[in-house]
Write a protein that holds these residues in place. Structure first.
Motif, PDB file in Angstrom:
ATOM      1  N   THR A 503      18.090  13.348 -27.533  1.00 25.21           N
ATOM      2  CA  THR A 503      17.495  12.368 -27.873  1.00 25.21           C
ATOM      3  C   THR A 503      17.712  10.566 -27.728  1.00 25.21           C
ATOM      4  N   ASP A 504      18.483  11.180 -28.237  1.00 22.43           N
ATOM      5  CA  ASP A 504      19.707   9.339 -27.633  1.00 22.43           C
ATOM      6  C   ASP A 504      19.931   9.195 -26.663  1.00 22.43           C
ATOM      7  N   ALA A 505      20.237  10.355 -25.747  1.00 21.48           N
ATOM      8  CA  ALA A 505      20.715  10.056 -24.923  1.00 21.48           C
ATOM      9  C   ALA A 505      19.680   9.193 -23.797  1.00 21.48           C
ATOM     10  N   ASN A 506      18.204   9.658 -24.060  1.00 22.39           N
ATOM     11  CA  ASN A 506      17.253   9.941 -22.947  1.00 22.39           C
ATOM     12  C   ASN A 506      15.860   9.274 -23.560  1.00 22.39           C
ATOM     13  N   CYS A 507      17.186   7.265 -23.124  1.00 28.01           N
ATOM     14  CA  CYS A 507      15.841   6.484 -24.229  1.00 28.01           C
ATOM     15  C   CYS A 507      15.311   5.851 -23.257  1.00 28.01           C
ATOM     16  N   GLY A 508      14.390   6.152 -22.939  1.00 31.88           N
ATOM     17  CA  GLY A 508      12.588   6.043 -22.140  1.00 31.88           C
ATOM     18  C   GLY A 508      12.622   4.372 -21.827  1.00 31.88           C
ATOM     19  N   LYS A 509      11.697   3.801 -21.451  1.00 33.02           N
ATOM     20  CA  LYS A 509      11.360   2.339 -21.128  1.00 33.02           C
ATOM     21  C   LYS A 509      10.321   2.461 -22.229  1.00 33.02           C
ATOM     22  N   GLU A 510       9.249   2.829 -22.763  1.00 29.26           N
ATOM     23  CA  GLU A 510       8.980   2.076 -23.691  1.00 29.26           C
ATOM     24  C   GLU A 510       9.398   2.123 -25.212  1.00 29.26           C
ATOM     25  N   ARG A 511      10.163   3.512 -25.665  1.00 29.27           N
ATOM     26  CA  ARG A 511      10.999   3.296 -26.674  1.00 29.27           C
ATOM     27  C   ARG A 511      11.582   1.528 -26.074  1.00 29.27           C
ATOM     28  N   GLN A 512      12.190   1.626 -25.879  1.00 31.33           N
ATOM     29  CA  GLN A 512      12.906   0.293 -25.585  1.00 31.33           C
ATOM     30  C   GLN A 512      12.420  -0.391 -25.585  1.00 31.33           C
ATOM     31  N   ARG A 513      11.584  -0.570 -25.214  1.00 33.65           N
ATOM     32  CA  ARG A 513      10.752  -1.959 -25.915  1.00 33.65           C
ATOM     33  C   ARG A 513      10.038  -2.122 -26.901  1.00 33.65           C
ATOM     34  N   TYR A 514       9.640  -0.747 -27.495  1.00 32.35           N
ATOM     35  CA  TYR A 514       9.104  -0.998 -29.015  1.00 32.35           C
ATOM     36  C   TYR A 514      10.840  -1.376 -29.495  1.00 32.35           C
ATOM     37  N   VAL A 515      11.445  -0.033 -29.571  1.00 36.16           N
ATOM     38  CA  VAL A 515      12.269  -1.234 -30.364  1.00 36.16           C
ATOM     39  C   VAL A 515      13.482  -2.022 -30.565  1.00 36.16           C
ATOM     40  N   THR A 516      12.690  -2.949 -29.185  1.00 32.84           N
ATOM     41  CA  THR A 516      14.097  -4.359 -28.458  1.00 32.84           C
ATOM     42  C   THR A 516      13.033  -5.108 -29.612  1.00 32.84           C
ATOM     43  N   ASP A 517      11.476  -4.647 -29.547  1.00 31.99           N
ATOM     44  CA  ASP A 517      10.707  -5.998 -30.645  1.00 31.99           C
ATOM     45  C   ASP A 517      10.774  -5.974 -31.716  1.00 31.99           C
ATOM     46  N   LYS A 518      11.168  -4.389 -32.603  1.00 33.67           N
ATOM     47  CA  LYS A 518      11.493  -3.973 -33.494  1.00 33.67           C
ATOM     48  C   LYS A 518      13.188  -4.788 -34.004  1.00 33.67           C
ATOM     49  N   LEU A 519      13.860  -5.062 -33.109  1.00 28.73           N
ATOM     50  CA  LEU A 519      15.062  -5.070 -33.533  1.00 28.73           C
ATOM     51  C   LEU A 519      15.300  -7.157 -33.789  1.00 28.73           C
ATOM     52  N   ILE A 520      14.409  -7.466 -32.619  1.00 25.05           N
ATOM     53  CA  ILE A 520      14.158  -9.100 -32.387  1.00 25.05           C
ATOM     54  C   ILE A 520      13.590  -9.572 -33.710  1.00 25.05           C
ATOM     55  N   ARG A 521      13.001  -8.690 -34.595  1.00 21.89           N
ATOM     56  CA  ARG A 521      11.705  -9.334 -35.513  1.00 21.89           C
ATOM     57  C   ARG A 521      13.432  -9.299 -36.410  1.00 21.89           C
ATOM     58  N   VAL A 522      14.051  -8.632 -36.451  1.00 24.09           N
ATOM     59  CA  VAL A 522      14.955  -8.738 -37.595  1.00 24.09           C
ATOM     60  C   VAL A 522      16.198  -9.251 -37.805  1.00 24.09           C
ATOM     61  N   LEU A 523      16.889  -9.550 -36.352  1.00 25.57           N
ATOM     62  CA  LEU A 523      17.767 -10.419 -35.083  1.00 25.57           C
ATOM     63  C   LEU A 523      16.740 -11.929 -35.746  1.00 25.57           C
ATOM     64  N   GLY A 524      15.826 -11.942 -35.618  1.00 24.50           N
ATOM     65  CA  GLY A 524      15.398 -13.637 -35.779  1.00 24.50           C
ATOM     66  C   GLY A 524      14.865 -13.890 -36.937  1.00 24.50           C
ATOM     67  N   SER A 525      15.266 -13.141 -37.963  1.00 17.42           N
ATOM     68  CA  SER A 525      14.788 -13.632 -39.266  1.00 17.42           C
ATOM     69  C   SER A 525      15.639 -14.144 -39.895  1.00 17.42           C
ATOM     70  N   GLU A 526      14.621 -14.841 -41.186  1.00 15.89           N
ATOM     71  CA  GLU A 526      16.217 -15.406 -42.425  1.00 15.89           C
ATOM     72  C   GLU A 526      15.926 -14.550 -43.327  1.00 15.89           C
ATOM     73  N   PHE A 527      17.223 -14.458 -43.745  1.00 20.60           N
ATOM     74  CA  PHE A 527      16.723 -13.529 -45.447  1.00 20.60           C
ATOM     75  C   PHE A 527      17.694 -13.977 -46.348  1.00 20.60           C
ATOM     76  N   ALA A 528      17.130 -13.829 -47.769  1.00 17.99           N
ATOM     77  CA  ALA A 528      17.408 -14.023 -48.670  1.00 17.99           C
ATOM     78  C   ALA A 528      18.759 -12.836 -49.357  1.00 17.99           C
ATOM     79  N   LEU A 529      19.474 -13.980 -49.317  1.00 23.62           N
ATOM     80  CA  LEU A 529      20.498 -13.489 -49.051  1.00 23.62           C
ATOM     81  C   LEU A 529      21.895 -13.933 -49.564  1.00 23.62           C
ATOM     82  N   ALA A 530      22.120 -14.261 -50.866  1.00 25.32           N
ATOM     83  CA  ALA A 530      22.738 -14.731 -51.739  1.00 25.32           C
ATOM     84  C   ALA A 530      24.979 -15.282 -51.131  1.00 25.32           C
ATOM     85  N   ASP A 531      25.203 -14.448 -50.609  1.00 21.64           N
ATOM     86  CA  ASP A 531      26.474 -14.469 -50.242  1.00 21.64           C
ATOM     87  C   ASP A 531      26.872 -13.911 -49.411  1.00 21.64           C
TER      88      ASP A 531
END
Ligand code: ADP
Ligand code: MG
Length: 586
Positions: A503-531
């Motif tokens: 499953t992991d080795a066979n990552c199709g383009k739709e999935r790559q697009r979907y996961v990239t969007d999800k990742l950008i949402r996390v990478l592009g956000s600020e979080f309330a992190l104290a330390d």
């Protein structure tokens, strides 16, 4: 066709000098006759009445005065139905057939036809009597495994021909005459389902070369999203010994979105090739469920086989690739390793006493490498269909030093560079493609802006990581530390991929697009992190969730469930999407 004779005057390793009568031309095939055994060789230099030939076989026993026969033919491959599923040596001898004839230890001077002469193929004529035909157009088809194999007018026929007669639908062997063509002077030319083509010449029976613009999905995320390869394009994978070049090529050969894969195992250790040979026939094609071998050709010339035919193996494999491209198929040629091929060139060049270039490689190394990769291409064919040959070559520079001539010459001509790093492979971060040094000129499966955004985070994370090695975690600001954690997470959950999990080795383009969007949402956000401690534990949780996500079937219930968990962690961290990331995701 001339058939000349000559006599051996001196022997220097594989390089033999022959005094001949008549005319002999460069790259002509000849045979040295040693105690009745004919050893295949190729003319590599002609000076007056002396031809220097490279013998493709073990040369012991060749002595002064031995007879040499020149054939007047170039080194050529036999093209026709029955190539798929074969395991050949560099001179297109089917190894299983040789093994049957000679046992487990190959003998010198034993050769076999590239195609089975007895097997009958179900031929269906498609051309009509009276049709005008040119080289590279087809007159009929035969089924070969999952494909429709086209029977061509041989590529070496120049000009226009008229079809005089053609066999009825039925079963024929590859050598039986199945049609007769008439040339413009009224001469008849009988053709069969197979013909020979000189391997060092590129097949040009296409209508037009097109720009390689379609991504060839490899299903490897870091390649398809960040350093993509195009169908008809070229790429190289340099990396030190043990960095994962061969494993990456094998993964690609299983999952890449192409019709046919040709594996040229060139000069690597025999043990690795044996692994390929035993593994492949057992594997099923993830696309069709049929045997993977049905759409694969393996050409091997291991380090224990004669060096001279190593060079031939590279050309033989690209010729077979071009042949299947002519049928409107997409072919991927994987050469492992082009360094060993270059070393074979160096060895012969040394014996010829040519003026050496850098690191004793011949001065023409660059042009040879360029000419090889140039045979890749996306083409429009005479019948309007399109086909491609994509070439991926590994380079194994000594000590992983990319400044050496083979890597440098390759980098000048390829369209994508996947540099493997020792540091990553030592840390078991596979595939060990180093995002900091790799590049590609092709279009990927995710939007360029999105992949640039991610790559930028990786670069900044890399910088911060190096800085942290000096100043320590305490000397790093919380903001930098969070960027660093984000880049580490991106690396772990997206760049790294388990080759051994289907499953992991066979990552199709739709999935790559979907996961990239999800990742950008996390990478592009600020979080309330104290330390830093809470930042670390937050991203560790997030990372684990994404990793588990990779192992679930795309769009399955488990996939949806883990996505909901990722969203919950995001909400828990009070994620706040930055404007830049928001624009990207629109
Ligand atoms: P190279 O061809 O660069 O010399 P290999 O491809 O043979 O290196 O890889 C060497 C070893 O590294 C493999 O035997 C395997 O144990 C490990 N390895 C390489 N790639 C992966 C991967 N994607 N996943 C897990 N292990 C890997
Ligand atoms: Mg290898």
């Amino acid at each position: 066709m001339t058939e000349n004779k000559g006599k051996v005057v001196s022997v220097n390793g594989n390089l033999v000098s022959v005094r001949f009568e008549g005319t002999v031309s460069l790259n002509e095939i000849c045979c040295v006759i040693v105690d009745g055994t004919k050893l295949k060789s190729e003319v590599i230099r002609v000076r007056g009445d002396i031809a220097q030939i490279q013998v493709y076989e073990m040369t012991n026993g060749i002595k002064f005065g031995d007879e040499v026969e020149f054939t007047g033919e170039m080194l050529s491959a036999q093209l026709g139905p029955g190539l798929l599923g074969q395991i050949y040596d560099g001179l297109q001898n089917p190894l299983p057939v040789l093994a049957e004839q000679a046992g487990w230890f190959l003998e010198r001077g034993v050769y076999a036809d590239g195609l089975n002469a007895e097997k009958k193929w179900e031929f269906t004529p498609t051309a009509q009597i009276g049709d005008t035909l040119r080289a590279g157009e087809y007159i009929g088809t035969v089924p070969e495994g999952p494909f429709t194999h086209k029977i061509f007018v041989p590529f070496n026929l120049l000009g226009n021909y008229t079809l005089k007669s053609i066999a009825a639908k039925g079963e024929y062997t590859v050598n039986e005459t199945i049609a007769v063509l008439t040339d413009d002077r009224g001469r008849d030319i009988p053709i069969s389902m197979s013909f020979r083509w000189p391997v060092k010449r590129a097949v040009k029976s296409y209508t037009e070369r097109l720009a390689p613009s379609e991504t060839m999905e490899t299903k490897v995320r870091v390649i398809d999203s960040f350093f993509p390869v195009a169908k008809g394009g070229t790429y190289c994978t340099p990396g030190p010994f043990g960095a994962g070049k061969t494993v990456l090529q094998h993964t690609t050969s299983k999952y890449a979105d192409v019709d046919i894969v040709i594996i040229a195992a060139c000069g690597e250790r025999a043990g690795e090739v044996v692994e390929t040979l035993t593994e492949f026939p057992e594997l099923t094609d993830p696309k069709t469920g049929r045997s993977l071998m049905e759409r694969t050709i393996i050409i091997c010339n291991t380090s224990s086989m004669p060096v001279a035919s190593r060079e031939a193996s590279v050309y033989t494999s690209v010729t077979l690739a071009e042949y299947y491209r002519q049928m409107g198929l997409h072919v991927l040629l994987l050469a492992d390793s082009t360094s060993r091929w270059a070393q074979a060139l160096r060895e012969m060049s040394g014996r010829l006493e040519e003026i050496p270039g850098e690191e004793a490689f011949p001065a023409y190394l660059e042009s040879y490498i360029a000419a090889f990769y140039e045979r890749a291409g996306y083409v429009l064919l005479p019948d309007g269909s399109k086909g491609s040959v994509t070439i991926g070559g590994t380079v194994s520079p000594a000590g992983g030093n990319f400044e050496e001539p083979v890597t440098q010459a390759t980098l000048k001509v390829v369209g994508a560079f996947h540099g493997l790093s020792r540091e990553r492979s030592d840390a078991r971060k596979y595939p060990s493609i180093d995002a900091v040094i790799s590049w590609s000129k092709y279009k990927g499966v995710t939007q360029a802006e999105k992949s640039d955004y991610c790559k930028n985070i990786l670069l900044r994370g890399d910088e911060i990581g190096s800085m942290m090695k000096v100043v320590g975690e305490e000397g790093t600001s919380l903001a930098d530390y969070v960027t660093y954690l984000k880049s580490e997470m991106l690396d772990a959950v997206y760049l790294q991929q388990n080759s051994f999990d289907t499953t992991d080795a066979n990552c199709g383009k739709e999935r790559q697009r979907y996961v990239t969007d999800k990742l950008i949402r996390v990478l592009g956000s600020e979080f309330a992190l104290a330390d830093k401690d809470s930042a670390r534990s937050f991203f560790n949780r997030m990372r684990q969730e994404f990793l588990d996500w990779n192992y679930t079937e795309y769009e399955s219930d488990a996939f949806a469930k883990l996505e909901a968990e990722i969203d919950a962690i995001y909400a828990d961290g009070q994620g706040n999407l930055s404007h830049e990331a928001e624009l990207l995701l629109m």
